[in-house]
Design an enzyme around this catalytic site. Structure first.
Site, PDB file in Angstrom:
ATOM      1  N   ASP A 265      61.123  44.699  30.090  1.00  0.00           N
ATOM      2  CA  ASP A 265      60.959  43.501  29.259  1.00  0.00           C
ATOM      3  C   ASP A 265      62.202  43.374  28.390  1.00  0.00           C
ATOM      4  OD1 ASP A 265      60.274  42.014  26.802  1.00  0.00           O
ATOM      5  OD2 ASP A 265      58.250  41.935  27.598  1.00  0.00           O
ATOM      6  N   HIS A 292      60.470  41.098  32.747  1.00  0.00           N
ATOM      7  CA  HIS A 292      59.816  40.178  31.811  1.00  0.00           C
ATOM      8  C   HIS A 292      60.904  39.437  31.047  1.00  0.00           C
ATOM      9  CE1 HIS A 292      55.390  41.708  31.323  1.00  0.00           C
ATOM     10  NE2 HIS A 292      55.647  41.169  32.487  1.00  0.00           N
ATOM     11  N   ASP A 332      57.572  36.389  29.901  1.00  0.00           N
ATOM     12  CA  ASP A 332      56.678  36.991  28.907  1.00  0.00           C
ATOM     13  C   ASP A 332      57.106  36.557  27.514  1.00  0.00           C
ATOM     14  OD1 ASP A 332      54.802  38.387  27.535  1.00  0.00           O
ATOM     15  OD2 ASP A 332      55.712  40.360  27.821  1.00  0.00           O
TER      16      ASP A 332
HETATM   17  C1  RNT Z   1      53.914  43.633  25.065  1.00  0.00           C
HETATM   18  C2  RNT Z   1      54.348  43.499  26.490  1.00  0.00           C
HETATM   19  C3  RNT Z   1      53.342  42.887  27.415  1.00  0.00           C
HETATM   20  C4  RNT Z   1      52.616  41.712  26.796  1.00  0.00           C
HETATM   21  C5  RNT Z   1      51.732  40.965  27.752  1.00  0.00           C
HETATM   22  C6  RNT Z   1      50.810  40.044  27.029  1.00  0.00           C
HETATM   23  O1  RNT Z   1      54.915  44.018  24.234  1.00  0.00           O
HETATM   24  O2  RNT Z   1      55.549  42.779  26.554  1.00  0.00           O
HETATM   25  O3  RNT Z   1      53.960  42.539  28.595  1.00  0.00           O
HETATM   26  O4  RNT Z   1      53.508  40.821  26.225  1.00  0.00           O
HETATM   27  O5  RNT Z   1      51.081  41.843  28.561  1.00  0.00           O
HETATM   28 ZN    ZN Z   2      56.318  42.259  28.506  1.00  0.00          ZN
END
Ligand code: RNT
Ligand code: ZN
Length: 417
Positions: A265, A292, A332
């Site tokens: 992410d 993400h 995300d």
């Molecule tokens: C949280 C993560 C995760 C969420 C989602 C809602 O820090 O990024 O991916 O944002 O699952």
């Molecule tokens: Zn995430």
């Protein structure tokens, strides 16, 4: 005055752009096709600020936070599906839809414990997915729950830990049912919020418990053509500033050992640390990655992803490594301060744009300059590409996909003047 978009003018601009890119060996028609074919998985949770359908009024717990009070969040499955469908009509190219467990549907007011979730609680989603030809992805939900207040899979109480293990198994079962329904694997991404606000005295024990829990969750095998598991790390969260059990090193090691996919992410690393360079560092050792796309502003704030230097670099890296068959593209972010359909459109269009730009790069020319030690040539070409007529190719991608060009899509968003 001609009405906007002036299709003839757009087509003329495209022809000129096509010639310009042809001079560096790029076929823009092919780039448009390739960029449009990469599925972008839209996060259902932008549609209702991560509330879900369990009766929660606002997202609480787990250290993630949607701030803002813009009206119009989806209040149930039908609204969320209708809003998503409107969002899809504004976004060019292949799309998927990414659900969390809390978006299960049952009879009104019905309590379904998360460890008792079954594919049947997602029947309406699966029927919708099939009718719209939009494949689904999935996530177990380890936040916004009374048993998640202290920890989940790393909890020291074996009863609570077992509850969350059962939930994770239920999620894999559901994702596998999605995969069967859609005839291709659903990605099931596991993220847990476990961590500590202040310096822990024991960093090891929770990690060993998480490892054991994962071993148990992943011991059950599902047909690989229905389910693809990913693990998402994080550096810190609200209330877990000092320590996160599922850190990058933890999941990286685990994924390498067990040959699983990792989720990176963009907001989950040090604020100045970007993920583009990690891609080829990790890919030789794991079966694949999930990205993400998000935008942290000073922290992991989950602002709408943009056509930013960071997003562009990630897309370029995947294209250069020719790794789109092993890397999932997902969004995300959750901004509750703006229109949520617009948030999807802005985010997904931006990432599609970044994908297109990546396919318009004459990588072989850059590599040739590099191989012969002509680094000045490599740098000059990289710099020159920034002012190539990219906008005309992007407009053409939208035209071909029959979605609005420019900011024309705004007219479709309720509440836009
Ligand atoms: C949280 C993560 C995760 C969420 C989602 C809602 O820090 O990024 O991916 O944002 O699952
Ligand atoms: Zn995430």
């Amino acid at each position: 005055m001609k009405s906007y978009p002036d299709i003839e003018a757009l087509e003329q601009a495209y022809e000129l752009a096509k010639n310009r890119y042809a001079q560096v060996g790029i076929n823009t028609d092919e780039a448009i096709r390739a960029a449009g074919a990469i599925p972008i998985s839209l996060q259902c949770w932008q549609g209702d600020d991560v509330r879900g359908f369990e009766g929660a009024q606002s997202l609480s717990g787990g250290g993630i936070l949607a701030t803002g009070n813009y009206p119009g969040w989806a209040r149930n499955g039908d609204e969320l599906r209708a809003h998503a469908a409107l969002g899809f009509s504004l976004i060019p190219g292949a799309k998927r839809f990414n659900l969390h467990s809390i978006y299960r549907e049952g009879k009104p007011g019905e309590t379904i414990e998360r460890d008792a979730l079954e594919p049947e609680h997602f029947q309406t989603w699966m029927a919708w997915s099939k009718a719209k030809a939009i494949p689904l992805d999935f996530n177990p939900t380890f936040f916004a729950h009374p048993l998640a207040e202290k920890a989940t899979l790393s909890h020291e109480d074996p009863e609570i830990r077992r509850f969350w293990i059962r939930h994770a198994l239920a999620a894999r079962r559901i994702a596998s049912a999605f995969g069967e329904n859609q005839g291709s694997p659903a990605i099931n991404n596991l993220w847990i919020p476990d961590g500590s606000k202040d310096m822990p005295a024991d960093r090891l024990s929770p990690r060993l418990r998480l490892k054991d829990a994962l071993d148990e969750i992943l011991a059950r095998s599902f047909p690989p053509n229905t389910l693809s598991d990913t693990l998402e790390c994080k550096l810190f969260g609200i209330g877990s500033e000092a320590y996160v059990v599922g850190s990058h090193e933890f999941y990286l090691s685990y994924a390498v050992q067990k040959q699983l996919k990792l989720c990176l992410d963009m907001g989950h690393f040090h604020p100045t640390e970007t993920i583009a360079d990690k891609i080829t560092g990790i890919l030789p050792f794991v079966p694949g990655l999930l990205i993400h796309f998000s935008r942290g502003l000073r922290w992991d704030s989950d602002h709408v992803a943009l056509f930013s230097d960071e997003s562009r670099e990630v897309c370029r890296e995947i294209q250069r490594a020719q790794a789109f068959d092993r890397i999932g593209v997902a969004l995300d972010f959750f901004d509750a301060s703006i229109n949520r359909i617009a948030a999807w459109a802005i985010g997904a269009r931006s990432i599609r744009k970044a994908l297109l730009e990546a396919f318009l790069e004459p990588t072989s020319l850059l590599v040739a300059a590099e191989k012969t030690g002509k680094y000045h040539e490599r740098l000059a070409l990289m710099e020159a590409l920034k002012t190539f007529p990219f906008a005309a190719v992007w407009d053409k991608l939208c035209l071909d996909a029959r979605v609005p060009v420019g900011t024309d899509w705004l007219k479709q968003v309720p509440g836009t003047t």
